[in-house]
Every structure is written in C-alpha cells, then in structure tokens.
Design a protein around this motif. Structure first.
Motif, mmCIF file in Angstrom:
data_model
loop_
_atom_site.group_PDB
_atom_site.id
_atom_site.type_symbol
_atom_site.label_atom_id
_atom_site.label_comp_id
_atom_site.label_asym_id
_atom_site.label_seq_id
_atom_site.Cartn_x
_atom_site.Cartn_y
_atom_site.Cartn_z
ATOM 1 N N GLU A 18 -11.067 92.834 -67.838
ATOM 2 C CA GLU A 18 -9.759 93.370 -68.209
ATOM 3 C C GLU A 18 -8.958 93.825 -66.987
ATOM 4 O O GLU A 18 -7.733 93.740 -66.979
ATOM 5 C CB GLU A 18 -9.930 94.531 -69.193
ATOM 6 C CG GLU A 18 -10.412 94.065 -70.556
ATOM 7 C CD GLU A 18 -10.774 95.208 -71.490
ATOM 8 O OE1 GLU A 18 -10.827 96.377 -71.038
ATOM 9 O OE2 GLU A 18 -11.011 94.926 -72.674
ATOM 10 N N PRO A 21 -6.918 90.211 -64.561
ATOM 11 C CA PRO A 21 -6.446 89.199 -65.518
ATOM 12 C C PRO A 21 -6.491 87.770 -64.972
ATOM 13 O O PRO A 21 -6.516 86.814 -65.747
ATOM 14 C CB PRO A 21 -5.010 89.622 -65.829
ATOM 15 C CG PRO A 21 -4.639 90.618 -64.807
ATOM 16 C CD PRO A 21 -5.894 91.175 -64.229
ATOM 17 N N GLU A 24 -9.195 85.355 -66.422
ATOM 18 C CA GLU A 24 -9.168 84.815 -67.779
ATOM 19 C C GLU A 24 -9.004 83.297 -67.817
ATOM 20 O O GLU A 24 -9.725 82.609 -68.535
ATOM 21 C CB GLU A 24 -8.064 85.469 -68.598
ATOM 22 C CG GLU A 24 -8.119 85.047 -70.047
ATOM 23 C CD GLU A 24 -7.130 85.791 -70.916
ATOM 24 O OE1 GLU A 24 -6.793 85.240 -71.974
ATOM 25 O OE2 GLU A 24 -6.690 86.889 -70.542
ATOM 26 N N ARG A 28 -11.738 80.865 -69.342
ATOM 27 C CA ARG A 28 -11.355 80.150 -70.566
ATOM 28 C C ARG A 28 -11.559 78.639 -70.384
ATOM 29 O O ARG A 28 -12.088 77.962 -71.271
ATOM 30 C CB ARG A 28 -9.894 80.460 -70.910
ATOM 31 C CG ARG A 28 -9.466 79.985 -72.264
ATOM 32 C CD ARG A 28 -8.056 80.428 -72.586
ATOM 33 N NE ARG A 28 -7.911 81.874 -72.644
ATOM 34 C CZ ARG A 28 -8.222 82.626 -73.701
ATOM 35 N NH1 ARG A 28 -8.699 82.051 -74.770
ATOM 36 N NH2 ARG A 28 -8.050 83.919 -73.680
ATOM 37 N N LEU A 76 -15.784 87.799 -76.086
ATOM 38 C CA LEU A 76 -14.687 88.641 -75.607
ATOM 39 C C LEU A 76 -13.368 87.871 -75.611
ATOM 40 O O LEU A 76 -12.346 88.373 -76.076
ATOM 41 C CB LEU A 76 -14.997 89.160 -74.200
ATOM 42 C CG LEU A 76 -13.955 90.049 -73.545
ATOM 43 C CD1 LEU A 76 -13.837 91.366 -74.296
ATOM 44 C CD2 LEU A 76 -14.328 90.309 -72.097
ATOM 45 N N LEU A 77 -13.401 86.652 -75.124
ATOM 46 C CA LEU A 77 -12.182 85.846 -75.098
ATOM 47 C C LEU A 77 -11.751 85.440 -76.508
ATOM 48 O O LEU A 77 -10.559 85.376 -76.799
ATOM 49 C CB LEU A 77 -12.378 84.612 -74.218
ATOM 50 C CG LEU A 77 -12.543 84.905 -72.720
ATOM 51 C CD1 LEU A 77 -12.935 83.641 -71.968
ATOM 52 C CD2 LEU A 77 -11.291 85.510 -72.136
ATOM 53 N N SER A 80 -9.667 88.150 -78.290
ATOM 54 C CA SER A 80 -8.336 88.496 -77.790
ATOM 55 C C SER A 80 -7.284 88.185 -78.849
ATOM 56 O O SER A 80 -7.411 87.221 -79.606
ATOM 57 C CB SER A 80 -8.029 87.726 -76.496
ATOM 58 O OG SER A 80 -7.816 86.370 -76.772
ATOM 59 N N PRO A 81 -6.234 89.000 -78.920
ATOM 60 C CA PRO A 81 -5.186 88.778 -79.922
ATOM 61 C C PRO A 81 -4.540 87.396 -79.834
ATOM 62 O O PRO A 81 -4.233 86.786 -80.855
ATOM 63 C CB PRO A 81 -4.160 89.871 -79.615
ATOM 64 C CG PRO A 81 -4.927 90.931 -78.909
ATOM 65 C CD PRO A 81 -6.005 90.219 -78.151
ATOM 66 N N ALA A 82 -4.377 86.887 -78.623
ATOM 67 C CA ALA A 82 -3.765 85.566 -78.461
ATOM 68 C C ALA A 82 -4.621 84.480 -79.114
ATOM 69 O O ALA A 82 -4.110 83.563 -79.753
ATOM 70 C CB ALA A 82 -3.565 85.262 -76.987
ATOM 71 N N GLN A 84 -6.849 84.918 -81.566
ATOM 72 C CA GLN A 84 -6.968 85.117 -83.007
ATOM 73 C C GLN A 84 -5.765 84.592 -83.774
ATOM 74 O O GLN A 84 -5.847 84.374 -84.966
ATOM 75 C CB GLN A 84 -7.202 86.590 -83.330
ATOM 76 C CG GLN A 84 -8.572 87.040 -82.917
ATOM 77 C CD GLN A 84 -8.857 88.467 -83.295
ATOM 78 O OE1 GLN A 84 -8.060 89.118 -83.944
ATOM 79 N NE2 GLN A 84 -9.998 88.958 -82.883
ATOM 80 N N TYR A 89 -8.888 78.942 -84.182
ATOM 81 C CA TYR A 89 -9.713 80.123 -84.461
ATOM 82 C C TYR A 89 -9.932 80.262 -85.968
ATOM 83 O O TYR A 89 -11.048 80.489 -86.428
ATOM 84 C CB TYR A 89 -9.034 81.365 -83.888
ATOM 85 C CG TYR A 89 -9.779 82.647 -84.141
ATOM 86 C CD1 TYR A 89 -10.815 83.046 -83.306
ATOM 87 C CD2 TYR A 89 -9.452 83.470 -85.211
ATOM 88 C CE1 TYR A 89 -11.498 84.216 -83.521
ATOM 89 C CE2 TYR A 89 -10.136 84.651 -85.440
ATOM 90 C CZ TYR A 89 -11.158 85.020 -84.591
ATOM 91 O OH TYR A 89 -11.841 86.188 -84.816
#
Length: 122
Positions: A18, A21, A24, A28, A76-77, A80-82, A84, A89
């Motif tokens: 976190e 950044p 990520e 990913r 964890l990835l 993430s809100p993005a 979901q 997803y």
C-alpha cells in the motif's frame, strides 16, 4: 489456513504494498496476466519488490517469492475496489463454488482407489 490468520509478517507486507503504489502494476501483470517480467537493474518497482521479498529472481526472470506470498498478494489485489467492480471478478465468484464442488468430487474419485489399495501407483 496460514493465510486466514493475521500476523505481523502479512501486516507488514500489506503495508509495504500500500505504501508503494508503483508495485501494483508489475504484481498485477505477474499474477493475473502471467506476464513474464525480465529483471533489469534499476527498474524501481522491480527492485522494490525484490528488496521487500515479494518476488525472487530466477534466470533473469521475476517470479513470486513463494506460494504463500503469491496467494496473499493475489487475494489482496482481488480485494481492491477497482477489481471488485470488474465484470470478470463477478463471473469468477459465480464459477468459484462450482469449481470447488466439482474439484473435490474429482479429487475424491482419484484418491479413493489409492486409499483402498487398487489405484494407480506409480
């Protein structure tokens, strides 16, 4: 089971991801796309991931450091809100229960004869 428990190692790892950044995108690409990342000296995000022990270098290719970290980072990835809000997803969640149910059944079909002594022993 290990991933279900909260511990200081995982808390530290999550805080580092976190805090940086720029980690990520390569994580990913590595975990979700299976992209082969070539190690090049001086690439800040890769150097940071190596320093934190998230990845390892093998024959100039970057790989997850171990299965536990790989699974933790993957989860964890995914959380993430993005991610979901991604259609993939939603589809994965629908199919997950079916895979687990069918996977268990096929595993037990394979394992049964081995336990009973009449299975495929190599």
């Amino acid at each position: 089971m290990v991933l279900a428990e909260q511990n200081t190692l995982f808390e530290s790892l999550i805080n580092k991801v976190e805090s940086y950044p720029e980690l990520e995108k390569p994580l990913r690409d590595l975990l979700f796309k299976g992209k082969e990342i070539v190690y090049v000296v001086g690439v800040r995000s890769i150097e940071m991931a190596l320093m934190l022990g998230l990845v390892k270098r093998s024959n100039h290719i970057i790989l997850p450091a171990n299965r536990i970290f790989e699974t933790l980072l993957y989860d964890l990835l995914l959380a993430s809100p993005a991610m979901q809000q991604n259609r993939i997803y939603d589809e994965a969640l629908k199919e997950k229960n079916q895979f687990v149910r069918d996977g268990r059944r096929y595993f037990l079909l394979y394992l049964g004869p081995i336990i009973n002594g009449s299975g495929n022993i190599i």
